[in-house]
Design an enzyme around this catalytic site. Sequence first.
Site, mmCIF file in Angstrom:
data_model
loop_
_atom_site.group_PDB
_atom_site.id
_atom_site.type_symbol
_atom_site.label_atom_id
_atom_site.label_comp_id
_atom_site.label_asym_id
_atom_site.label_seq_id
_atom_site.Cartn_x
_atom_site.Cartn_y
_atom_site.Cartn_z
ATOM 1 C CG ASP A 95 -2.322 -1.025 1.027
ATOM 2 O OD1 ASP A 95 -2.604 -0.806 -0.029
ATOM 3 O OD2 ASP A 95 -2.869 -1.464 1.771
ATOM 4 C CG ASP A 156 -7.711 -4.173 -1.927
ATOM 5 O OD1 ASP A 156 -7.406 -5.327 -3.308
ATOM 6 O OD2 ASP A 156 -7.579 -3.756 -1.449
HETATM 7 N N1 GLY Z 1 -6.822 -1.421 0.729
HETATM 8 C C1 GLY Z 1 -7.445 -2.467 1.207
HETATM 9 C C2 GLY Z 1 -9.170 -2.262 1.095
HETATM 10 O O1 GLY Z 1 -9.745 -1.338 0.093
HETATM 11 O O2 GLY Z 1 -9.787 -1.842 2.258
#
Ligand code: GLY
Length: 374
Positions: A95, A156
């Site tokens: 992330d 994601d």
């Molecule tokens: N990246 C985790 C979510 O979208 O909750």
Amino acid sequence: MDERQWAERLASRIHEKELAVAQRNAERIPYTAVDGVFDDRSGAQDICWWTNGFWAGQLWQLYHAFGEPRYRAVAEGIEEKLDQNLMNHMGMDHDSGFKWLLSAGANYRLTGSERAKNRALLAADNLAGRLNLKAGLIRAWNDPGTGENAGLAIIDCMMNLPLLYWASEVTRDPRYAQIAVCHADSAARAFIRPDGSVRHIVVFDPDTGAVTGEPGGQGMGPGSSWTRGQSWALYGFTLSHRHTGRAAYLSVAERVADRILARLPDSGLMPVDYDQSPDCTWEDDTAAAITACGLLELAPRTDEARAAACRAAAVKLLRVLAEQRCLWDSAVDPLLSRCSAAYHDSVHDFPIIYGDYYFTEAVLRLCGKEAFLW
Ligand code: GLY
């Protein structure tokens, strides 16, 4: 009032509220809010939380649009705090784009700060190192050395690839973009179902790269369509097309968009999963806002008919959020009110900071005031 005037009024309304919110929350890094008051994820326990770049990103967007120095000062403070994360190997994961593109990356783009550029490049180096060569996928979460998460990738991550594209642009070193393209190519094969719906998690053998599973992840279950996952794919593949010009990514984004457009509820209120029962009232405003951003990014790249449908759907989602889900009281910290982190969580319909970020980005985009941070 035409669409542009409406968006400009909405942007002014966001600015009016967020300036008060920024004044009250100069030291916090919020994820959610309790009774209208932001929580704070800036302490040592929470500084590596994946959403810790979004408040900074929202502040940079508003600084770019309205020039208010307060926004910049608060965003710069968050960036400093995130150095604790940058120095914590276990806290660095897939992330990093969310965290450093929207904080240090935004700072560098908008002010030219070399310190900020250095931070974002360190984050890009770490993200690049997460590629599993056999699977061609960037590994998702960490584990304490057990290897249990070594073979997980999530949709994601498509939204984190722009950190790598950006790093190649500023260093003139193609390696970062090559890694992003490798992940995007593999993700197009592994995550996108023939009907244009999208898996959340793909499990692969970390030694051979063979795909071995498709758990439901944050959606309702295996085979279902978690709405935020669909929105990550839509926006993520469209951004990969923007950065690389590769037609294959546009084609994936169009297929995902067509599926989303076919499934958006008439109410314009976003469920947590497109497959949830009609009796289930759980919503996810974050998915609505991210979907709007993705549709607005896709519209100028696709054919006229799809572009019109994308734009109309994006405006509808934003209008519904503005009229039915936004908390406009300046004494209340969050903007969007009914978000969900995951379908099987026990708590639903609460504020989440990235909903506010994407809503702000989309509204500013409609009035030509957004900063491109991806
Ligand atoms: N990246 C985790 C979510 O979208 O909750």
